[in-house]
Design an enzyme around this catalytic site. Structure first.
Site, PDB file in Angstrom:
ATOM      1  N   ALA A   1      -1.757  11.125   4.389  1.00  0.00           N
ATOM      2  CA  ALA A   1      -2.063  11.780   3.116  1.00  0.00           C
ATOM      3  C   ALA A   1      -2.958  12.999   3.345  1.00  0.00           C
ATOM      4  CB  ALA A   1      -2.746  10.795   2.172  1.00  0.00           C
TER       5      ALA A   1
ATOM      6  N   SER B   1     -12.741  13.221   9.613  1.00  0.00           N
ATOM      7  CA  SER B   1     -12.160  11.901   9.854  1.00  0.00           C
ATOM      8  C   SER B   1     -13.075  11.068  10.747  1.00  0.00           C
ATOM      9  CB  SER B   1     -10.790  12.064  10.502  1.00  0.00           C
ATOM     10  OG  SER B   1     -10.239  10.800  10.765  1.00  0.00           O
TER      11      SER B   1
ATOM     12  N   GLN C   1      -1.845  -6.492  -1.730  1.00  0.00           N
ATOM     13  CA  GLN C   1      -0.577  -7.023  -1.252  1.00  0.00           C
ATOM     14  C   GLN C   1      -0.734  -7.831   0.034  1.00  0.00           C
ATOM     15  OE1 GLN C   1       2.681  -4.339   0.487  1.00  0.00           O
ATOM     16  NE2 GLN C   1       3.582  -5.213  -1.336  1.00  0.00           N
TER      17      GLN C   1
ATOM     18  N   HIS D   1       1.338  -9.144   3.061  1.00  0.00           N
ATOM     19  CA  HIS D   1       2.627  -8.969   3.723  1.00  0.00           C
ATOM     20  C   HIS D   1       3.036 -10.332   4.263  1.00  0.00           C
ATOM     21  CE1 HIS D   1       5.631  -7.668   6.592  1.00  0.00           C
ATOM     22  NE2 HIS D   1       5.580  -6.446   6.095  1.00  0.00           N
TER      23      HIS D   1
ATOM     24  N   LEU E   1       0.640  -6.967  12.104  1.00  0.00           N
ATOM     25  CA  LEU E   1       1.879  -6.930  11.328  1.00  0.00           C
ATOM     26  C   LEU E   1       3.146  -6.995  12.167  1.00  0.00           C
ATOM     27  CD1 LEU E   1       2.693  -6.410   8.314  1.00  0.00           C
ATOM     28  CD2 LEU E   1       3.389  -4.177   9.152  1.00  0.00           C
TER      29      LEU E   1
ATOM     30  N   GLU F   1       8.561  -5.389   8.211  1.00  0.00           N
ATOM     31  CA  GLU F   1       9.651  -5.878   7.384  1.00  0.00           C
ATOM     32  C   GLU F   1      10.996  -5.478   7.987  1.00  0.00           C
ATOM     33  OE1 GLU F   1       8.597  -5.604   3.318  1.00  0.00           O
ATOM     34  OE2 GLU F   1      10.599  -4.908   2.787  1.00  0.00           O
TER      35      GLU F   1
ATOM     36  N   ARG G   1       7.851  -8.364  -1.285  1.00  0.00           N
ATOM     37  CA  ARG G   1       6.788  -8.973  -0.475  1.00  0.00           C
ATOM     38  C   ARG G   1       6.006 -10.054  -1.187  1.00  0.00           C
ATOM     39  NH1 ARG G   1       4.713  -3.577   2.621  1.00  0.00           N
ATOM     40  NH2 ARG G   1       6.538  -3.556   3.966  1.00  0.00           N
TER      41      ARG G   1
ATOM     42  N   HIS H   1      -2.474  -6.732   3.406  1.00  0.00           N
ATOM     43  CA  HIS H   1      -1.786  -5.609   4.028  1.00  0.00           C
ATOM     44  C   HIS H   1      -2.000  -4.283   3.318  1.00  0.00           C
ATOM     45  CE1 HIS H   1       1.337  -3.577   6.210  1.00  0.00           C
ATOM     46  NE2 HIS H   1       2.057  -3.373   5.137  1.00  0.00           N
TER      47      HIS H   1
ATOM     48  N   ASN I   1       7.658   2.396   0.654  1.00  0.00           N
ATOM     49  CA  ASN I   1       7.243   3.303  -0.416  1.00  0.00           C
ATOM     50  C   ASN I   1       5.837   3.848  -0.220  1.00  0.00           C
ATOM     51  OD1 ASN I   1       9.470   3.617  -1.989  1.00  0.00           O
ATOM     52  ND2 ASN I   1       8.817   2.281  -3.654  1.00  0.00           N
TER      53      ASN I   1
HETATM   54  C1  LIG Z   1       0.443  -2.304  10.222  1.00  0.00           C
HETATM   55  C2  LIG Z   1       0.923  -1.504   9.045  1.00  0.00           C
HETATM   56  C3  LIG Z   1       2.248  -1.134   8.958  1.00  0.00           C
HETATM   57  C4  LIG Z   1       2.704  -0.389   7.878  1.00  0.00           C
HETATM   58  N1  LIG Z   1       4.027  -0.044   7.814  1.00  0.00           N
HETATM   59  C5  LIG Z   1       4.463   0.712   6.780  1.00  0.00           C
HETATM   60  C6  LIG Z   1       5.823   1.134   6.719  1.00  0.00           C
HETATM   61  O1  LIG Z   1       6.626   0.866   7.598  1.00  0.00           O
HETATM   62  N2  LIG Z   1       6.219   1.870   5.658  1.00  0.00           N
HETATM   63  C7  LIG Z   1       5.371   2.212   4.643  1.00  0.00           C
HETATM   64  O2  LIG Z   1       5.783   2.882   3.717  1.00  0.00           O
HETATM   65  N3  LIG Z   1       4.061   1.850   4.697  1.00  0.00           N
HETATM   66  C8  LIG Z   1       3.601   1.099   5.738  1.00  0.00           C
HETATM   67  N4  LIG Z   1       2.277   0.732   5.777  1.00  0.00           N
HETATM   68  C9  LIG Z   1       1.350   1.286   4.800  1.00  0.00           C
HETATM   69  C10 LIG Z   1       1.038   2.721   5.150  1.00  0.00           C
HETATM   70  O3  LIG Z   1       1.110   2.904   6.529  1.00  0.00           O
HETATM   71  C11 LIG Z   1      -0.355   3.124   4.667  1.00  0.00           C
HETATM   72  O4  LIG Z   1      -0.491   2.814   3.314  1.00  0.00           O
HETATM   73  C12 LIG Z   1      -0.564   4.615   4.844  1.00  0.00           C
HETATM   74  O5  LIG Z   1      -0.262   5.012   6.156  1.00  0.00           O
HETATM   75  C13 LIG Z   1      -1.968   5.050   4.481  1.00  0.00           C
HETATM   76  O6  LIG Z   1      -2.101   6.412   4.773  1.00  0.00           O
HETATM   77  P1  LIG Z   1      -3.376   7.232   4.319  1.00  0.00           P
HETATM   78  O7  LIG Z   1      -3.182   8.609   4.799  1.00  0.00           O
HETATM   79  O8  LIG Z   1      -3.590   7.005   2.874  1.00  0.00           O
HETATM   80  O9  LIG Z   1      -4.592   6.532   5.084  1.00  0.00           O
HETATM   81  P2  LIG Z   1      -4.829   6.199   6.642  1.00  0.00           P
HETATM   82  O10 LIG Z   1      -3.673   6.507   7.492  1.00  0.00           O
HETATM   83  O11 LIG Z   1      -5.378   4.821   6.663  1.00  0.00           O
HETATM   84  O12 LIG Z   1      -5.964   7.220   7.045  1.00  0.00           O
HETATM   85  C14 LIG Z   1      -7.279   7.129   6.535  1.00  0.00           C
HETATM   86  C15 LIG Z   1      -8.100   8.245   7.114  1.00  0.00           C
HETATM   87  O13 LIG Z   1      -9.347   8.274   6.467  1.00  0.00           O
HETATM   88  C16 LIG Z   1     -10.366   8.428   7.418  1.00  0.00           C
HETATM   89  N5  LIG Z   1     -11.589   7.833   6.870  1.00  0.00           N
HETATM   90  C17 LIG Z   1     -11.748   6.637   6.273  1.00  0.00           C
HETATM   91  N6  LIG Z   1     -13.016   6.453   5.912  1.00  0.00           N
HETATM   92  C18 LIG Z   1     -13.684   7.557   6.294  1.00  0.00           C
HETATM   93  C19 LIG Z   1     -15.041   7.962   6.218  1.00  0.00           C
HETATM   94  N7  LIG Z   1     -16.010   7.201   5.686  1.00  0.00           N
HETATM   95  N8  LIG Z   1     -15.372   9.175   6.733  1.00  0.00           N
HETATM   96  C20 LIG Z   1     -14.433   9.970   7.312  1.00  0.00           C
HETATM   97  N9  LIG Z   1     -13.149   9.623   7.408  1.00  0.00           N
HETATM   98  C21 LIG Z   1     -12.781   8.432   6.901  1.00  0.00           C
HETATM   99  C22 LIG Z   1      -9.856   7.742   8.664  1.00  0.00           C
HETATM  100  O14 LIG Z   1     -10.486   8.247   9.804  1.00  0.00           O
HETATM  101  C23 LIG Z   1      -8.379   8.115   8.602  1.00  0.00           C
HETATM  102  O15 LIG Z   1      -8.174   9.363   9.213  1.00  0.00           O
HETATM  103  C24 LIG Z   1       1.806  -0.013   6.857  1.00  0.00           C
HETATM  104  C25 LIG Z   1       0.469  -0.368   6.954  1.00  0.00           C
HETATM  105  C26 LIG Z   1       0.034  -1.133   8.018  1.00  0.00           C
HETATM  106  C27 LIG Z   1      -1.405  -1.555   8.041  1.00  0.00           C
END
Ligand SMILES: Cc1cc2nc3c(=O)[nH]c(=O)nc-3n(C[C@H](O)[C@H](O)[C@H](O)COP(=O)(O)OP(=O)(O)OC[C@H]3O[C@@H](n4cnc5c(N)ncnc54)[C@H](O)[C@@H]3O)c2cc1C
Length: 567
Positions: A14, A35, A232, A234, A244, A247, A278, A346, A385
């Site tokens: 994101a 980060s 959620q 898983h 994990l 799926e 799920r 999850h 999603n």
């Molecule tokens: C094992 C696993 C498998 C998954 N597989 C799938 C899949 O196949 N398909 C699907 O759609 N979804 C999947 N998901 C869900 C999906 O991957 C996540 O919801 C998504 O990647 C989250 O992305 P994000 O960018 O919101 O956060 P993240 O990728 O979690 O990134 C968070 C960022 O915030 C930073 N951060 C956090 N706190 C702080 C702080 N205090 N100060 C500075 N930086 C901070 C971290 O360093 C990191 O860079 C999976 C999740 C898991 C756990």
């Protein structure tokens, strides 16, 4: 440091999409990504299965409209339908945009992007890169951000928003390499800090850092959290670690089997079987275990995920990481033996309340990705999603912030505020007399959540959970950081994360007690039915004068009326 136009907290999918899009919208902007881990180690990199988009490559009759309906039904009708329209309509574009900038999608024989079936989806529409989808997406985005000149502040830990009355003037963060607190004056701040499911400790599939920091910072600044009770589980976490098993393993044809050798999903979802949504599959496994049809072991009760009939070729080509993890963490080779699994916390459906453009109620503060609640997943997210959500709404939030940054003129963050923050961190190291230790509090939080705020919920359990959390919050005021060094003080960071988890755990448990119905991932034994009349609405939790104030918000409806949800 001169003020930033945009400070993005989080280098996951994101945050990086937001940064890339903001740069594209206005290359003259001064954009920073902070980060706490190196961006390509964010939890996004752990996503295995893939991202949904109705490309119609595998099933020619798939449509965006079907994707929309599956998502709304999957959400148990709690998702906002206008937001789901955006999510699913943008999906094909975003998959192709990623392809154009270098994401190596797996291919079908005709060379189009491959798609696999995923839970709760009417057609195979999950696009993937073997079982390393998140990793490849994150690498692609990181390269693009570096190329476009996004500034990275890696290993910075965000602490607080700096507020001028009710307006944000930027962010205060700690440089983890030096232990120094620094000010990032910024016209806009985008939270992209990921989920909070790690609060469930070793009953969670999440990375250690998924502690809900962004949500907690926003919550303490008075920004409402939405639908926090929806966590959620898983269905298939590894028995011992909670890690994990995607799926995709069931998407490729894996079976769930109990100790009597029965494919028990025929009892709960006779049509979809293992590919039910799920929430339903997790409840089914939990029921099998509770009714004595699970396997027993010192590491806990479990069921089997059997992939053996898929054959070595398929397992090695499409699920290589699953095989590796099963070997390393369970000592089991899925080519020859079934994998021991049980449900694992999850994903956080709840999060920072935003509109469809990523805006929060506070001017100049935005959120996207798992830390936000737009809401597209409602009471239950469909597999595939979330990667889609972080890409689509990461991009939108980046664009909105870039367009709006010029509207805000924040004053500089005063030095005194930085000093106050630093003093507060120091005070945690200098506590004398009786003190509490991080480890005990952390484990107790995980345990009470898993027992009292887990898959099956009930009034007396939830009340016990709330009591425990409140007691832990009290004990936390006496916590001492035993490591007093400045450089990479991991003990200090754990304590800061624990504070964030304690604040959010309260919103989860209080929301779960209030919601007297069963919907999606939220199952109340004492209120087993969905109650649309009383509860077809979002819950809000806002911190006012250090107290959680509960509120609500209507669900945005659209073309789809409420229906019973069966699979
Ligand atoms: C094992 C696993 C498998 C998954 N597989 C799938 C899949 O196949 N398909 C699907 O759609 N979804 C999947 N998901 C869900 C999906 O991957 C996540 O919801 C998504 O990647 C989250 O992305 P994000 O960018 O919101 O956060 P993240 O990728 O979690 O990134 C968070 C960022 O915030 C930073 N951060 C956090 N706190 C702080 C702080 N205090 N100060 C500075 N930086 C901070 C971290 O360093 C990191 O860079 C999976 C999740 C898991 C756990």
């Amino acid at each position: 440091m001169k003020p930033f136009d945009i400070v993005i907290v989080g280098g996951g999918g994101a945050g990086l999409y937001a940064a890339m899009e903001a740069m594209k919208t206005n290359p003259a902007l001064n954009i920073a990504v902070l980060s706490k881990v190196y961006p390509n180690r964010s939890h996004t990199s752990a996503a295995q299965g893939g991202a949904n988009a109705a490309l119609g490559n595998k099933a020619k009759d798939d449509t965006v409209e079907m994707h929309i309906f599956d998502t709304i039904k999957g959400s148990d009708y709690l998702a906002d339908q206008d937001a789901v329209d955006v999510l699913c309509s943008e999906a094909p574009k975003i998959i192709r945009e990623l392809e154009n900038i270098g994401t190596p999608w797996s291919r079908m024989e005709d060379n189009t992007i491959a798609q696999r079936p995923f839970g709760g989806a009417g057609r195979p529409r999950c696009c993937y890169c073997a079982d390393k989808t998140g990793h490849t997406i994150l690498q692609t985005l990181y390269e693009q951000c570096l190329k476009k000149g996004v500034l990275f502040f890696n290993e910075y830990f965000a602490l607080n928003l700096s507020l001028n009355g009710s307006r944000s003037r930027g962010l205060i963060a700690m440089n983890m390499k030096t232990g120094k607190v620094e000010a990032f004056t910024a016209k806009t701040v985008i939270f992209a800090t990921g989920g909070y499911a790690k609060m469930y400790w070793n009953r969670s599939s999440n990375a250690a850092g998924n502690t809900g920091d962004g949500q907690a910072i926003a919550y303490r600044a008075g920004i409402p959290m939405k639908d926090m009770e929806f966590v959620q589980f898983h269905p298939t976490g590894l028995r011992k670690s909670g890690l994990l098993v995607t799926e995709g393993a069931r998407g490729e044809g894996g079976y769930l089997v109990n100790k009597d050798g029965e494919r028990f999903m025929s009892r709960y979802a006779p049509e979809k079987m293992e590919l039910g949504p799920r929430d339903l599959v997790s409840r089914s496994i939990e029921t099998e275990i509770l009714q004595g049809r699970g396997f027993d072991s010192p590491a806990g009760k479990y069921v089997h995920l059997d992939l053996r009939h898929l054959g070595a070729d398929l397992i090695l080509s499409r699920l290589p990481q699953i095989r590796e993890m099963s070997l390393n963490f369970e000592g089991v080779d899925p080519i020859n033996e079934p994998i021991p699994v049980r449900p694992t916390a999850h994903y956080s459906m709840g999060g920072i309340d935003t509109d469809n453009f990523g805006r929060t109620v506070m001017d100049g503060v935005y959120a996207a990705g798992e830390c936000a609640c737009v809401s597209v997943h409602g009471a239950n997210r469909l597999g595939g999603n979330s990667l889609l959500d972080i890409l689509v709404f990461g991009r939108i939030a980046g664009h909105t912030a870039a367009e709006e940054a010029g509207k805000f003129q924040p004053g500089m963050i005063p030095e005194s505020e930085v000093k106050e923050c630093m003093d507060e961190l120091r005070s945690k190291m200098q506590r004398s007399g009786h003190y509490e230790r991080y480890g005990a509090l952390r484990e107790e939080l995980g345990q009470t959540l898993a027992i009292n705020v887990g898959i099956y919920r009930e009034s007396s359990l939830l009340k016990k959970g709330i009591e425990d959390i409140s007691e832990l919050q009290e004990r936390f005021t006496k916590v001492r950081v035993t490591d007093t060094s400045d450089v990479f003080n991991t003990n200090l960071m754990q304590v800061l994360e624990l504070k964030n988890m304690l604040d959010l755990a309260e919103t989860v448990a209080v929301g779960a007690l209030a919601r007297e119905e069963s919907r999606g991932s939220h199952t109340r034994i004492d209120f087993p039915q969905r109650d649309d009349e009383a509860w077809h609405k979002h819950t809000l939790a806002t911190l006012v004068d250090r107290k959680l104030i509960a509120g609500e918000k209507p669900v945005t409806m659209g073309r789809y009326e409420l229906q019973e949800r069966t699979y």
